[in-house]
Design a protein around this motif. Structure first.
Motif, short mmCIF file in Angstrom:
data_model
loop_
_atom_site.label_atom_id
_atom_site.label_comp_id
_atom_site.label_asym_id
_atom_site.label_seq_id
_atom_site.Cartn_x
_atom_site.Cartn_y
_atom_site.Cartn_z
N ALA A 9 4.48 11.24 -0.28
CA ALA A 9 3.43 10.36 0.22
C ALA A 9 3.14 10.54 1.71
O ALA A 9 2.05 10.23 2.19
CB ALA A 9 3.79 8.90 -0.07
N THR A 10 4.11 11.07 2.46
CA THR A 10 3.89 11.29 3.89
C THR A 10 3.28 12.67 4.17
O THR A 10 3.14 13.05 5.34
CB THR A 10 5.22 11.17 4.65
OG1 THR A 10 6.18 11.99 4.00
CG2 THR A 10 5.70 9.74 4.69
N THR A 27 0.27 13.96 2.49
CA THR A 27 -1.00 14.11 1.76
C THR A 27 -2.02 14.85 2.63
O THR A 27 -1.87 14.94 3.85
CB THR A 27 -1.57 12.74 1.37
OG1 THR A 27 -1.79 11.98 2.55
CG2 THR A 27 -0.62 12.00 0.43
N TRP A 31 -7.23 14.37 -1.16
CA TRP A 31 -7.73 12.99 -1.34
C TRP A 31 -9.15 13.03 -1.89
O TRP A 31 -9.50 12.26 -2.79
CB TRP A 31 -7.73 12.23 0.00
CG TRP A 31 -6.40 11.62 0.33
CD1 TRP A 31 -5.56 11.99 1.34
CD2 TRP A 31 -5.76 10.54 -0.35
NE1 TRP A 31 -4.44 11.20 1.32
CE2 TRP A 31 -4.52 10.29 0.31
CE3 TRP A 31 -6.09 9.74 -1.44
CZ2 TRP A 31 -3.64 9.30 -0.10
CZ3 TRP A 31 -5.20 8.75 -1.84
CH2 TRP A 31 -3.99 8.53 -1.18
N PRO A 80 3.99 1.28 -7.35
CA PRO A 80 3.76 2.65 -6.89
C PRO A 80 4.87 3.62 -7.31
O PRO A 80 6.05 3.28 -7.27
CB PRO A 80 3.70 2.50 -5.38
CG PRO A 80 3.26 1.10 -5.16
CD PRO A 80 3.88 0.30 -6.28
N PRO A 137 6.52 7.03 -6.22
CA PRO A 137 6.51 7.70 -4.91
C PRO A 137 5.71 9.00 -4.85
O PRO A 137 4.88 9.15 -3.96
CB PRO A 137 8.00 7.95 -4.65
CG PRO A 137 8.69 6.87 -5.40
CD PRO A 137 7.86 6.59 -6.61
N GLU A 138 5.90 9.92 -5.82
CA GLU A 138 5.21 11.20 -5.67
C GLU A 138 3.77 11.18 -6.22
O GLU A 138 3.09 12.18 -6.19
CB GLU A 138 6.02 12.34 -6.30
CG GLU A 138 5.94 12.44 -7.81
CD GLU A 138 7.04 11.66 -8.54
OE1 GLU A 138 7.55 10.67 -7.99
OE2 GLU A 138 7.37 12.05 -9.67
N VAL A 147 1.11 9.22 -5.23
CA VAL A 147 0.32 8.33 -4.37
C VAL A 147 -1.19 8.58 -4.53
O VAL A 147 -1.99 7.65 -4.45
CB VAL A 147 0.76 8.46 -2.89
CG1 VAL A 147 0.45 9.83 -2.32
CG2 VAL A 147 0.13 7.37 -2.03
N TYR A 148 -1.59 9.83 -4.79
CA TYR A 148 -3.03 10.06 -5.04
C TYR A 148 -3.47 9.26 -6.26
O TYR A 148 -4.52 8.63 -6.28
CB TYR A 148 -3.31 11.55 -5.32
CG TYR A 148 -3.14 12.49 -4.15
CD1 TYR A 148 -3.82 12.30 -2.96
CD2 TYR A 148 -2.32 13.61 -4.27
CE1 TYR A 148 -3.68 13.20 -1.90
CE2 TYR A 148 -2.18 14.51 -3.23
CZ TYR A 148 -2.86 14.30 -2.04
OH TYR A 148 -2.72 15.19 -1.01
N GLY A 181 -1.98 6.53 -7.69
CA GLY A 181 -1.93 5.08 -7.50
C GLY A 181 -3.08 4.58 -6.65
O GLY A 181 -3.73 3.58 -6.98
N ALA A 182 -3.36 5.27 -5.56
CA ALA A 182 -4.38 4.80 -4.63
C ALA A 182 -5.79 4.94 -5.22
O ALA A 182 -6.60 4.02 -5.16
CB ALA A 182 -4.28 5.57 -3.32
#
Ligand SMILES: NC(=O)c1ccc[n+]([C@@H]2O[C@H](COP(=O)([O-])OP(=O)(O)OC[C@H]3O[C@@H](n4cnc5c(N)ncnc54)[C@H](OP(=O)(O)O)[C@@H]3O)[C@@H](O)[C@H]2O)c1
Length: 263
Positions: A101-102, A104, A109, A150, A152-153, A155-156, A158-159
């Motif tokens: 997640a840190t 991306t 996106w 969420p 963790p891996e 994040v695309y 989930g968001a």
């Protein structure tokens, strides 16, 4: 129970495999006329001919990449041409890549947001007016339990899916009066090639085997196992049904009890 779906028309995304295919199979068994959509190829055509043969129904296929901004308009047009109307819309396609997640990246996106939010929103926007005019419609979106807890891996995923959920919830308030319901299903870990790929990727990162990863994840699921895609497909068909006409604006986990929180 008769779901009242015989002769209804349905456009199903990501329908050549996994959860989309399982949903299409259930709708086919209920006698729907189908348009199946994915990027195309052998798997899509094979699914269509298997469903035609097993259920004696009409099945059209549409090839298009949900990550391409031009796809939604073309898929809507081709589905209407094939079916005459789209009364049921199952929003689904492939998932985005796994990433820390840190770490991306803007370009990913953009791609993921197109795939998971803009394309489904555009498709539903194009098909909603006819549903509202006919005073009957069903929109079901296959999403992820990651919008509630969420992962963790992912994040695309989930968001971007959270944005889609916000839009779906908002329109559900507007279109219910016209007989159109809008719901989401939130898979936890169901046995598909996507999940196999995610387990392999986790195993590689952790320096272990996919079997070890799976066994560890299964220990965290009260059901003690991954789900079968049909366990989601059956619920999608229920949400599309006549008796489900009073259910809208819901996002229901299909996860063997994995989410610990109250709704
Ligand atoms: N399985 C789970 O437990 C789980 C959990 C949480 C979320 N999800 C999400 O649910 C969705 C379906 O997952 P799945 O497990 O069924 O995956 P899957 O088995 O990999 O199937 C994905 C389907 O989507 C199609 N597809 C892939 N990329 C596409 C694209 N860019 N445009 C159009 N179609 C595309 C694939 O066909 P083509 O290759 O022909 O395009 C296939 O029919 C995914 O978004 C996934 O992230 C699944």
């Amino acid at each position: 129970m008769d779901l009242g779906l015989r002769g209804r028309t349905a456009l199903v995304g990501g329908a050549s495999a996994g959860l989309g295919r399982a949903s299409a199979e259930r709708l086919a068994a209920e006698g729907c006329r189908l348009a199946l959509w994915s990027r195309g190829g052998d798997a899509l055509e094979r699914t269509a001919s298997e469903l035609r043969r097993a259920h004696s129904i009409e099945v059209a296929t549409i090839a298009g990449d949900a990550a391409d901004p031009a796809t939604a308009a073309r898929v809507a047009e081709e589905a209407l041409k094939a079916l005459g109307s789209v009364e049921i819309l199952v929003l689904n396609a492939g998932g985005p890549p796994a990433v820390e997640a840190t770490r991306t990246e803007p370009q990913e996106w953009q791609r993921s947001f197109q795939l998971l939010a803009i394309t489904p929103i555009q498709l539903a926007t194009l098909l909603l007016p006819d549903m509202r005019k006919r005073k009957w419609g069903r929109i079901v979106s296959i999403m992820s339990s990651g919008i509630r807890t969420p992962i963790p891996e992912l994040v695309y995923s989930g968001a971007c899916r959270s944005a889609l959920a916000a839009w779906l919830k908002t329109i559900s308030l507007e279109v219910m009066a016209d007989g159109v319901t809008v719901n989401g299903v939130l898979p936890g870990r169901l046995d598909t090639s996507r999940v196999e790929w995610l387990d392999n990727a986790r195993a590689e990162r952790a320096g272990t085997t996919a079997e070890e990863i799976r066994a560890g994840l299964e220990r965290g699921i009260p059901a003690g196992r991954y789900g079968d895609p049909d366990e989601l497909g059956a619920y999608v068909a229920w949400l599309c049904s006549e008796p489900a006409r009073y259910q809208t604006g819901t996002f229901v986990p299909i996860d063997g009890g994995a989410l610990r929180a109250l709704p």
